[in-house]
Motif scaffolding. Structure first.
Motif, PDB file in Angstrom:
ATOM      1  N   ASP A   1     -72.971 100.704 -33.326  1.00 39.47           N
ATOM      2  CA  ASP A   1     -74.087 100.974 -34.231  1.00 39.47           C
ATOM      3  C   ASP A   1     -74.752 102.312 -33.948  1.00 39.47           C
ATOM      4  OD1 ASP A   1     -73.567  98.508 -35.323  1.00 39.47           O
ATOM      5  OD2 ASP A   1     -75.299  97.501 -34.416  1.00 39.47           O
TER       6      ASP A   1
ATOM      7  N   VAL B   1     -68.176  97.443 -42.237  1.00 32.82           N
ATOM      8  CA  VAL B   1     -69.551  96.966 -42.434  1.00 32.82           C
ATOM      9  C   VAL B   1     -70.537  98.096 -42.160  1.00 32.82           C
ATOM     10  CG1 VAL B   1     -71.325  95.430 -41.511  1.00 32.82           C
ATOM     11  CG2 VAL B   1     -69.031  94.545 -41.962  1.00 32.82           C
ATOM     12  N   ARG B   2     -70.314  98.833 -41.077  1.00 34.44           N
ATOM     13  CA  ARG B   2     -71.212  99.948 -40.745  1.00 34.44           C
ATOM     14  C   ARG B   2     -71.129 101.038 -41.818  1.00 34.44           C
ATOM     15  NH1 ARG B   2     -68.674  98.922 -35.520  1.00 34.44           N
ATOM     16  NH2 ARG B   2     -70.139  97.744 -34.246  1.00 34.44           N
TER      17      ARG B   2
ATOM     18  N   MET C   1     -74.136 105.445 -36.067  1.00 36.91           N
ATOM     19  CA  MET C   1     -74.423 105.436 -37.498  1.00 36.91           C
ATOM     20  C   MET C   1     -75.445 106.487 -37.918  1.00 36.91           C
ATOM     21  SD  MET C   1     -74.516 101.279 -38.009  1.00 36.91           S
ATOM     22  CE  MET C   1     -75.063 101.353 -39.711  1.00 36.91           C
TER      23      MET C   1
ATOM     24  N   GLU D   1     -73.137 100.043 -44.807  1.00 35.29           N
ATOM     25  CA  GLU D   1     -74.574 100.137 -44.528  1.00 35.29           C
ATOM     26  C   GLU D   1     -75.040 101.590 -44.549  1.00 35.29           C
ATOM     27  OE1 GLU D   1     -77.767  98.986 -40.990  1.00 35.29           O
ATOM     28  OE2 GLU D   1     -75.842  97.925 -41.124  1.00 35.29           O
TER      29      GLU D   1
ATOM     30  N   GLU E   1     -68.314  95.512 -50.733  1.00 41.90           N
ATOM     31  CA  GLU E   1     -69.228  95.336 -51.853  1.00 41.90           C
ATOM     32  C   GLU E   1     -68.756  96.134 -53.059  1.00 41.90           C
ATOM     33  OE1 GLU E   1     -72.990  96.350 -50.095  1.00 41.90           O
ATOM     34  OE2 GLU E   1     -73.082  94.487 -48.951  1.00 41.90           O
TER      35      GLU E   1
ATOM     36  N   GLY F   1     -73.729 103.949 -46.365  1.00 42.71           N
ATOM     37  CA  GLY F   1     -73.764 104.358 -47.767  1.00 42.71           C
ATOM     38  C   GLY F   1     -72.551 105.112 -48.260  1.00 42.71           C
TER      39      GLY F   1
ATOM     40  N   GLN G   1     -75.348 108.923 -41.112  1.00 42.45           N
ATOM     41  CA  GLN G   1     -76.284 108.685 -42.211  1.00 42.45           C
ATOM     42  C   GLN G   1     -76.850 110.004 -42.737  1.00 42.45           C
ATOM     43  OE1 GLN G   1     -77.709 105.226 -43.353  1.00 42.45           O
ATOM     44  NE2 GLN G   1     -77.556 106.771 -44.980  1.00 42.45           N
TER      45      GLN G   1
END
Length: 333
Positions: free
Chosen positions: A53, A141-142, A56, A145, A199, A147, A60
């Motif tokens: 994590d 998943v990361r 990230m 999240e 998603e 984007g 980002q």
């Protein structure tokens, strides 16, 4: 294009400026370099990673900047397998032994080194394979999240997923080796694991359509694989070739990989990207107009000219808006 400029997998200002300049230059989609899903999955100790994590936040910042410019951004999730633990290419392309600084023990489907003089990779156990499937899922998943708009699985160029696909690098006798169904199992399990978590993002796969070597992975198997992943929700196949073995017989020339993308597009109906030796605007435009591929992806050309899109637009006499900060440069064209 890998930058080999990360520290412990963390992105830094180099990556922000490197990737951001393409978005500022109006690239429609920027795909981030191969990003390792485990520390041992890096090609070099300077590769980006997304196995924890803490990595990230810096990514980002990059994603936010690209989106602020109106662009889209993708990430390649990757594991280098037996081609991991090498030095940075401007220092040496040699593999670094596990007991030396910046080196580690490599893993692969089978204990076959890429170069005969290298230490053989350890053969992955079934439980370790399952752990890697989950590592791909966790990285996805990361990425969602953070984007990223596109999640691309790197299954080309002789890296781990490709090593499972090719009979030249996969000599297993269990459920992950031998038949086409067994050799593709690892990739299909990854797709099954990450599809529910991506998603509304676009899921892509990068493949080597052929090994360019007798007895290796070929175009017919590529077509069969793409037919399968199409039903699993993969939206785009990014078609490259080669990289599995050193004895590949490849002739690099203009558009040399386009026929692979075209055949896959025609026979599967999946959206298809093409790459390799595409240097000119009229060349790229012809590929799209002639429906040889749906997307043209360029790497080295953008290293030469980060604002290649603006140059291509000028060559094709298409007027696209420049950033106001750069518009004075347009006056000199």
């Amino acid at each position: 294009m890998c930058q080999y400029s990360a520290i412990d997998g963390f992105a830094n200002n180099w990556h922000l400026v490197h990737i951001g300049q393409f978005a500022a230059g109006k690239a429609a989609l920027v795909i981030q370099e191969a990003t390792a899903i485990t520390p041992e999955g890096r090609i070099t100790y300077g590769d980006l990673g997304l196995w924890k994590d803490e990595q990230m936040s810096a990514l980002q910042d990059i994603v936010n900047f690209v989106h602020d410019q109106g662009g889209l951004i993708g990430i390649q999730l990757a594991h280098a397998g037996r081609k991991a633990s090498t030095d940075k290419p401007w220092i040496s392309r040699a593999q670094i032994a596990p007991e030396k600084a910046n080196g580690w023990q490599t893993v692969a489907p089978s204990p076959i080194p890429y170069y005969p003089e290298e230490r053989p990779p350890l053969m992955l156990s079934v439980s370790q394979i399952q752990e890697l499937v989950q590592a791909f899922r966790s990285a996805a998943v990361r990425a969602v999240e953070i984007g990223y708009d596109v999640i691309e699985l790197h299954a080309a160029h002789g890296y781990l997923i490709h090593q499972f696909l090719s009979p030249l690098t996969n000599q297993r006798t269990d459920e992950y080796g031998g038949s086409f169904e067994n050799r593709t199992r690892f990739l299909l399990e990854i797709v099954s694991a990450i599809k529910p978590v991506v998603e509304n993002r676009s899921l892509w796969i990068r493949i080597s359509a052929t090994d360019w070597a007798d007895g290796g992975w070929g175009i017919l198997e590529s077509i069969k694989l793409v037919d399968i992943v199409k039903t699993m929700g993969v939206e785009v196949v990014d078609v490259s070739s080669g990289g599995a073995v050193r004895h590949q017989e490849i002739i690099v020339k203009e558009n040399y990989q386009v026929p692979f993308a075209h055949r896959i597009k025609e026979e599967t109906g999946l959206l298809t990207g093409t790459v390799g030796m595409i240097k000119r605007a009229v060349q790229a435009e012809a590929i799209i107009e002639q429906k040889k591929a749906d997307i043209v992806l360029i790497g080295r050309g953008f290293l030469q000219n980060p604002h290649l899109v603006l140059q291509f637009a000028d060559d094709l006499r298409v007027d696209i808006p420049w950033l106001p900060q750069y518009v004075r440069g347009k006056e000199t064209l």
